[in-house]
Write a protein that holds these residues in place. Sequence first.
Motif, PDB file in Angstrom:
ATOM      1  N   ILE A 134       0.846  -1.202   0.000  1.00 42.45           N
ATOM      2  CA  ILE A 134       0.000   0.000   0.000  1.00 42.45           C
ATOM      3  C   ILE A 134       0.882   1.253   0.000  1.00 42.45           C
ATOM      4  O   ILE A 134       0.647   2.200  -0.755  1.00 42.45           O
ATOM      5  CB  ILE A 134      -0.977  -0.001   1.200  1.00 42.45           C
ATOM      6  CG1 ILE A 134      -1.961  -1.183   1.084  1.00 42.45           C
ATOM      7  CG2 ILE A 134      -1.744   1.306   1.299  1.00 42.45           C
ATOM      8  CD1 ILE A 134      -2.799  -1.431   2.330  1.00 42.45           C
ATOM      9  N   GLN A 135       1.917   1.227   0.843  1.00 42.21           N
ATOM     10  CA  GLN A 135       2.847   2.370   0.886  1.00 42.21           C
ATOM     11  C   GLN A 135       3.507   2.573  -0.488  1.00 42.21           C
ATOM     12  O   GLN A 135       3.609   3.706  -0.986  1.00 42.21           O
ATOM     13  CB  GLN A 135       3.928   2.134   1.944  1.00 42.21           C
ATOM     14  CG  GLN A 135       4.942   3.274   2.057  1.00 42.21           C
ATOM     15  CD  GLN A 135       4.331   4.537   2.656  1.00 42.21           C
ATOM     16  OE1 GLN A 135       3.977   4.587   3.836  1.00 42.21           O
ATOM     17  NE2 GLN A 135       4.185   5.582   1.829  1.00 42.21           N
ATOM     18  N   ALA A 136       3.908   1.466  -1.111  1.00 47.13           N
ATOM     19  CA  ALA A 136       4.567   1.562  -2.421  1.00 47.13           C
ATOM     20  C   ALA A 136       3.612   2.159  -3.464  1.00 47.13           C
ATOM     21  O   ALA A 136       4.017   2.973  -4.303  1.00 47.13           O
ATOM     22  CB  ALA A 136       5.032   0.180  -2.873  1.00 47.13           C
ATOM     23  N   ASP A 137       2.352   1.776  -3.355  1.00 52.08           N
ATOM     24  CA  ASP A 137       1.366   2.293  -4.310  1.00 52.08           C
ATOM     25  C   ASP A 137       1.130   3.792  -4.106  1.00 52.08           C
ATOM     26  O   ASP A 137       1.054   4.559  -5.075  1.00 52.08           O
ATOM     27  CB  ASP A 137       0.048   1.520  -4.153  1.00 52.08           C
ATOM     28  CG  ASP A 137      -0.970   1.923  -5.196  1.00 52.08           C
ATOM     29  OD1 ASP A 137      -0.621   1.918  -6.395  1.00 52.08           O
ATOM     30  OD2 ASP A 137      -2.105   2.278  -4.823  1.00 52.08           O
ATOM     31  N   VAL A 138       1.031   4.202  -2.819  1.00 50.03           N
ATOM     32  CA  VAL A 138       0.844   5.634  -2.517  1.00 50.03           C
ATOM     33  C   VAL A 138       2.037   6.420  -3.051  1.00 50.03           C
ATOM     34  O   VAL A 138       1.881   7.472  -3.697  1.00 50.03           O
ATOM     35  CB  VAL A 138       0.664   5.856  -0.998  1.00 50.03           C
ATOM     36  CG1 VAL A 138       0.787   7.338  -0.643  1.00 50.03           C
ATOM     37  CG2 VAL A 138      -0.676   5.301  -0.529  1.00 50.03           C
ATOM     38  N   ASP A 139       3.244   5.890  -2.817  1.00 48.80           N
ATOM     39  CA  ASP A 139       4.467   6.585  -3.276  1.00 48.80           C
ATOM     40  C   ASP A 139       4.487   6.721  -4.799  1.00 48.80           C
ATOM     41  O   ASP A 139       4.843   7.771  -5.338  1.00 48.80           O
ATOM     42  CB  ASP A 139       5.715   5.812  -2.817  1.00 48.80           C
ATOM     43  CG  ASP A 139       5.874   5.839  -1.291  1.00 48.80           C
ATOM     44  OD1 ASP A 139       5.194   6.673  -0.648  1.00 48.80           O
ATOM     45  OD2 ASP A 139       6.652   5.015  -0.756  1.00 48.80           O
ATOM     46  N   LYS A 140       4.101   5.619  -5.446  1.00 53.71           N
ATOM     47  CA  LYS A 140       4.129   5.610  -6.910  1.00 53.71           C
ATOM     48  C   LYS A 140       3.155   6.660  -7.478  1.00 53.71           C
ATOM     49  O   LYS A 140       3.510   7.435  -8.377  1.00 53.71           O
ATOM     50  CB  LYS A 140       3.723   4.207  -7.395  1.00 53.71           C
ATOM     51  CG  LYS A 140       3.913   3.959  -8.864  1.00 53.71           C
ATOM     52  CD  LYS A 140       3.576   2.504  -9.172  1.00 53.71           C
ATOM     53  CE  LYS A 140       3.146   2.370 -10.618  1.00 53.71           C
ATOM     54  NZ  LYS A 140       2.515   1.082 -10.885  1.00 53.71           N
ATOM     55  N   ARG A 141       1.976   6.689  -6.906  1.00 52.90           N
ATOM     56  CA  ARG A 141       0.969   7.650  -7.395  1.00 52.90           C
ATOM     57  C   ARG A 141       1.407   9.087  -7.094  1.00 52.90           C
ATOM     58  O   ARG A 141       1.201   9.995  -7.898  1.00 52.90           O
ATOM     59  CB  ARG A 141      -0.399   7.373  -6.752  1.00 52.90           C
ATOM     60  CG  ARG A 141      -1.027   6.070  -7.218  1.00 52.90           C
ATOM     61  CD  ARG A 141      -2.451   5.944  -6.678  1.00 52.90           C
ATOM     62  NE  ARG A 141      -2.973   4.604  -6.850  1.00 52.90           N
ATOM     63  CZ  ARG A 141      -4.263   4.319  -7.005  1.00 52.90           C
ATOM     64  NH1 ARG A 141      -5.160   5.279  -7.009  1.00 52.90           N
ATOM     65  NH2 ARG A 141      -4.680   3.077  -7.148  1.00 52.90           N
ATOM     66  N   TRP A 142       1.977   9.281  -5.908  1.00 53.72           N
ATOM     67  CA  TRP A 142       2.433  10.624  -5.505  1.00 53.72           C
ATOM     68  C   TRP A 142       3.545  11.110  -6.442  1.00 53.72           C
ATOM     69  O   TRP A 142       3.516  12.242  -6.924  1.00 53.72           O
ATOM     70  CB  TRP A 142       2.876  10.575  -4.050  1.00 53.72           C
ATOM     71  CG  TRP A 142       3.544  11.825  -3.538  1.00 53.72           C
ATOM     72  CD1 TRP A 142       4.843  11.960  -3.135  1.00 53.72           C
ATOM     73  CD2 TRP A 142       2.935  13.116  -3.358  1.00 53.72           C
ATOM     74  NE1 TRP A 142       5.095  13.242  -2.719  1.00 53.72           N
ATOM     75  CE2 TRP A 142       3.926  13.989  -2.850  1.00 53.72           C
ATOM     76  CE3 TRP A 142       1.668  13.626  -3.577  1.00 53.72           C
ATOM     77  CZ2 TRP A 142       3.702  15.323  -2.555  1.00 53.72           C
ATOM     78  CZ3 TRP A 142       1.431  14.974  -3.291  1.00 53.72           C
ATOM     79  CH2 TRP A 142       2.430  15.800  -2.785  1.00 53.72           C
ATOM     80  N   ASN A 143       4.498  10.218  -6.721  1.00 61.99           N
ATOM     81  CA  ASN A 143       5.616  10.604  -7.601  1.00 61.99           C
ATOM     82  C   ASN A 143       5.130  10.909  -9.021  1.00 61.99           C
ATOM     83  O   ASN A 143       5.637  11.818  -9.679  1.00 61.99           O
ATOM     84  CB  ASN A 143       6.686   9.504  -7.620  1.00 61.99           C
ATOM     85  CG  ASN A 143       7.409   9.430  -6.281  1.00 61.99           C
ATOM     86  OD1 ASN A 143       7.561  10.450  -5.587  1.00 61.99           O
ATOM     87  ND2 ASN A 143       7.843   8.242  -5.890  1.00 61.99           N
ATOM     88  N   LYS A 144       4.151  10.137  -9.448  1.00 59.88           N
ATOM     89  CA  LYS A 144       3.582  10.387 -10.769  1.00 59.88           C
ATOM     90  C   LYS A 144       2.915  11.762 -10.805  1.00 59.88           C
ATOM     91  O   LYS A 144       3.072  12.532 -11.769  1.00 59.88           O
ATOM     92  CB  LYS A 144       2.548   9.291 -11.090  1.00 59.88           C
ATOM     93  CG  LYS A 144       1.996   9.332 -12.489  1.00 59.88           C
ATOM     94  CD  LYS A 144       1.005   8.190 -12.685  1.00 59.88           C
ATOM     95  CE  LYS A 144       0.165   8.425 -13.920  1.00 59.88           C
ATOM     96  NZ  LYS A 144      -0.968   7.504 -13.987  1.00 59.88           N
ATOM     97  N   LEU A 145       2.196  12.076  -9.721  1.00 61.95           N
ATOM     98  CA  LEU A 145       1.515  13.365  -9.633  1.00 61.95           C
ATOM     99  C   LEU A 145       2.534  14.518  -9.618  1.00 61.95           C
ATOM    100  O   LEU A 145       2.342  15.544 -10.274  1.00 61.95           O
ATOM    101  CB  LEU A 145       0.630  13.400  -8.380  1.00 61.95           C
ATOM    102  CG  LEU A 145      -0.181  14.670  -8.141  1.00 61.95           C
ATOM    103  CD1 LEU A 145      -1.172  14.913  -9.284  1.00 61.95           C
ATOM    104  CD2 LEU A 145      -0.940  14.585  -6.811  1.00 61.95           C
TER     105      LEU A 145
END
Lengths: 391, 317
Positions: free
Chosen positions: B300-311
């Motif tokens: 879940i943390q990895a997914d949040v990070d991935k989406r945040w970095n994309k944003l």
Amino acid sequence: MSSKVGTDIAINGDGAVALAWKQINPDVVAAYPITPQTIIVEDFSKYVANGEVDTEFIDVESEHSALTLCSTSSSAGARTFTATASQGLAYMWEMLPITAAMRVPVMMAVANRTVSGPININNDHGDVMSARDTGWLSIFAENVQEAYDMSIIGPRIAEHHEVQLPILVNLDGFILTHAIERMTPLDTQHVRDFVGEFKPLYPLLDTDHPVTHNLMDGPLFYFPHKYQMVVAMNKALDVAREVFAEFAKISGREYHMVEEYRCDDADYIAIVLGSSFGTMKQAVDNLRDEGMKVGVAMPRVYRPWPADEIAALCKGKKAVIVMDRHLSIGAYGPMFPEVCASIAVNGKMPEMYNFIYGLGGADTMVSDFMSVYKTVEAGKANTINYLGVKE
Amino acid sequence: MSAPLTLKELNKDIPDRLASGHRLCAGCAEGIIARQILMGTDKDVIVSCSTGCFEVSTTIFPYTSWNVPMIHTAFGNGAAGCAGVETAYRSLKRQGKIDKDIKFVNFAGDGATYDIGLQALSGAMERGHDMLFVCLNNEAYMNTGIQSSSATAKGASTTTSWNGAVAYGKKEASKDVTAIMVAHNIPYVAQVAPHNWKDLVGKARKAFECGGPSFINALSPCPRGWRFDSKDTISISKLAVETCVWPLFEVVDGEYALSSESQRIADGKVEKKPITDWIDAQGRFKHLKDERWSNIVEEIQADVDKRWNKLLKLCSL
């Protein structure tokens, strides 16, 4: 002053509906165009493109949205029309009872067509019969002229302030939608005068008088609200009779709750909906030439159901044959129990026969309809019969 | 209403369009969000609603909580319903039958936005109706008893995605409907959260005035479904932004920009909080504290990070 009726034209049923709409000039038309009602919206969008109407025309992404958009547009205070057929009407189904309960007089032309499956694009009444219990008014056309006339009459019944219900104007898919017939249109000004201004009762766009439309009902209010629709439907019987009489004055064309053909002295009568009425009239003529006392009738208005007229029509007949172009699988055709009930509560029962015919566009010829009467007269008919299907 | 928003201005000018006395649950964010959204315009406004918590709680006959015209039809078609009213308005205005300037907004839950309503929403946005669609995103079908939707977070236990002997709750991460709306090339798209009233009302104002279709995805913490105390709604909302689970941003004519706290996190002025803060605050994730699901928390943390970095990349482009 111009003549009330125009010059005769050759036009198909869809074109006739579109022409009626053009003359009425509704505020909003939204539709998801699919076969066979496509020509209605194609023709109408041409009128829009040429500036011949004031209508906002919306091509939506689905029939569900088409009817939703029409319902809320009408609630907002705009005269609103749409058209559909078959799967389209099925996809709209969720919004049918909601639209009726919202008491908005949306007009919908239905190019009657079978519903899947198996997939089949041709005419029967499977689509509209599946919509019959949803609170919509429902009227039928026998030919192209009537498709046009009913499109002008429809809004008058639906928009009456004591009715306020949406209306289905039925024309047989392909048989009427795509067949070019001779038709006498009315003069546009007379159409506009006849239909009149749309006067919505509690339009949402009246922001000075805010109202909430389509609230949630608990058990205390749902049933009473449904009952109000029953009252409105009952009122529509009277309204339809009045509007037909008024229409006869401007058009010279008389319509009735139930159209009859050679029924008065008939021993055997059949009851049928839509374009088959015309074919059955020919069968009746042929059989009369052979000396058989037969007749045929069509409920012009299917909802509200003209029970008294049907009972009076059937009184004293040897046999009543109900022709259904749809089938409640495991029971009867949809109109058969309704005719039986109308007679039963009003008098003595004649012999009753149900013939299911023409599903999925199966051809039903004059000779087929003649065989119906002959089978009944010969005492060879079952209660429920499947015309042309080998069991 | 193009000047910067002030608290004084909000106190002075905006009529109360959603009355008190509605039947939303104690601590529900939806009423807060709706009132803030409706503060975004001083023009006449007509409200449309998809079926859901918000609609049924505000319109139980013979009562209504609405001081403005309000219409509801069904669950999956709020966008089409709003579009119908807007179309009627356009027609009657063009014909000179109406001369007012009216704004249109549809409120829908996440089920009515992400799932059953997505087609009607996409159609309405594509057709360019001048209307605002607001998703009251409480991340499940709360009205009917906390069933999983495609907005439900990975790992959340719902009544159709239970945690159990062999399951950690919902298996899939939520769908990014905000991005799908951006892909419609509409003039205004934003994410908001109710603790940040200034950001929310300011964005609503931009959405109403963008001159075309607009979409606001509003995180709506749900005490019942997320299993937190009713008094904590606003702090949970804040935590969603602080952990970057729910970044605040807007997309104006396709241009991404972070806002408020999310901008401060991106600038390094505020530290991004770990996902465990988010998970620990809510009962729907309680089971994830178990050692055997530690890998799920990491995912879940990895997914949040991935989406945040994309944003972040989208915002710096």
